[in-house]
Motif scaffolding. Sequence first.
Motif, PDB file in Angstrom:
ATOM      1  N   ILE A  17       0.846  -1.206   0.000  1.00 33.67           N
ATOM      2  CA  ILE A  17       0.000   0.000   0.000  1.00 33.67           C
ATOM      3  C   ILE A  17       0.874   1.245   0.000  1.00 33.67           C
ATOM      4  CG2 ILE A  17      -1.650   1.344   1.362  1.00 33.67           C
ATOM      5  CD1 ILE A  17      -2.842  -1.319   2.307  1.00 33.67           C
ATOM      6  N   GLY A  18       1.915   1.248   0.862  1.00 31.93           N
ATOM      7  CA  GLY A  18       2.822   2.387   0.908  1.00 31.93           C
ATOM      8  C   GLY A  18       3.529   2.613  -0.411  1.00 31.93           C
ATOM      9  N   SER A  32       2.479   1.721  -3.361  1.00 32.57           N
ATOM     10  CA  SER A  32       1.497   2.177  -4.351  1.00 32.57           C
ATOM     11  C   SER A  32       1.209   3.670  -4.193  1.00 32.57           C
ATOM     12  CB  SER A  32       0.199   1.380  -4.204  1.00 32.57           C
ATOM     13  OG  SER A  32       0.424   0.000  -4.420  1.00 32.57           O
ATOM     14  N   ILE A  33       1.112   4.119  -2.950  1.00 31.58           N
ATOM     15  CA  ILE A  33       0.885   5.545  -2.694  1.00 31.58           C
ATOM     16  C   ILE A  33       2.038   6.369  -3.248  1.00 31.58           C
ATOM     17  CG2 ILE A  33       0.721   7.306  -0.889  1.00 31.58           C
ATOM     18  CD1 ILE A  33      -0.728   5.238   0.835  1.00 31.58           C
ATOM     19  N   PHE A  91       2.091   6.437  -7.026  1.00 34.99           N
ATOM     20  CA  PHE A  91       1.049   7.333  -7.531  1.00 34.99           C
ATOM     21  C   PHE A  91       1.526   8.785  -7.521  1.00 34.99           C
ATOM     22  CE2 PHE A  91      -2.391  10.273  -6.364  1.00 34.99           C
ATOM     23  CZ  PHE A  91      -3.205  10.158  -7.483  1.00 34.99           C
ATOM     24  N   PHE A  92       2.089   9.225  -6.406  1.00 37.53           N
ATOM     25  CA  PHE A  92       2.522  10.620  -6.307  1.00 37.53           C
ATOM     26  C   PHE A  92       3.732  10.910  -7.186  1.00 37.53           C
ATOM     27  CE2 PHE A  92      -0.148  10.740  -2.514  1.00 37.53           C
ATOM     28  CZ  PHE A  92      -0.680  12.015  -2.603  1.00 37.53           C
ATOM     29  N   LEU A  96      -0.243  11.652   3.135  1.00 40.22           N
ATOM     30  CA  LEU A  96      -0.232  10.395   2.391  1.00 40.22           C
ATOM     31  C   LEU A  96       1.185   9.999   1.978  1.00 40.22           C
ATOM     32  CD1 LEU A  96      -3.415  10.817   0.155  1.00 40.22           C
ATOM     33  CD2 LEU A  96      -3.107   9.223   2.062  1.00 40.22           C
ATOM     34  N   VAL A  97       1.978  10.959   1.549  1.00 43.48           N
ATOM     35  CA  VAL A  97       3.351  10.639   1.143  1.00 43.48           C
ATOM     36  C   VAL A  97       4.176  10.168   2.341  1.00 43.48           C
ATOM     37  CG1 VAL A  97       5.514  11.652   0.325  1.00 43.48           C
ATOM     38  CG2 VAL A  97       3.408  12.086  -0.914  1.00 43.48           C
ATOM     39  N   GLY A 129       3.092   6.764   3.208  1.00 48.12           N
ATOM     40  CA  GLY A 129       3.612   5.801   2.241  1.00 48.12           C
ATOM     41  C   GLY A 129       5.050   5.404   2.548  1.00 48.12           C
TER      42      GLY A 129
END
Length: 298
Positions: A40-41, A43-44, A47-48, A277-278, A281
Amino acid sequence: MLTKTETNVQPAKWDEMESASVSFFGMAWKKLRKNKGAMIGGSILLFFILTSVFAPVLTHYPVNEMRYDETLKPPSREHWLGTDEFGRDIYTRILYGGRVSLLMGLVAVSIAGSVGVFLGVIAGYYRRLDLYIMQLMDILLAFPSLLMAIAIVAVLGVGLTNAMIAVAISVIPSFVRVVRGSVLAVREKEYIESARALGVRDWKIIVRHILPNIASPIIVLATLQFGVSILSAAALSFLGLGAQPPNPEWGALVFVGKSFLSQAWWMTLYPGLAIMLVVLGFNLLGDGLRDALDPRIK
């Protein structure tokens, strides 16, 4: 005949070492893939990173274009995350701000990691220098990292470059302590003693034997410190000591948005969510790497 046998043994040993290294990292990758938090981390972060790199493709508003007829517009189909006090698109500025924030973290960790690993290896391997280096690190650790970064920026001057240097200096002691401890554990191993007895030079022992064996904790620490560095850089920008307008850095966007919190909550909420979120992550990925790269954890 003896020479031929000896020449055949050495490549076999190297093949075994390479095979063991591949096997270790292959097992680590399998363990990492099974860790849901790490995935999950990752993927976050992916994404960024991708949205920041391809920001010009994903947005159709210039990052600093001012439209006074569209000031403080709430989120809508035209402006997904609303507009700011100058009519600039918040979504666009967050995507471009990711470039600045991620770059600040990358530069800070790169500087801190390079200097910290060097000093940590020197302190751990050459015990006569250990006391002096660690006393300096203890002095730096006596100050809260953010407070020390603020003091360094006050000396160097306000700006993006100086903020990155300040964050890097505040992170160096963490690298030094971790690397020193790892070197102290490895330098007493039998193969290090054998290399010394054979007259192998110190720098070859460090490069060939010590650094490869302490790579795992360094990778984990760098991942975790990446999030810390981004958070510290955002804090400096929020205080007006880092990125300056019109740079769309996330901390600076939060700082501007707080003045319009009652009128335009979106100006503060979305850049703050991006920072959260970053950092989350990197923390999730760092925890996963720690579990995957630790051979004691089955």
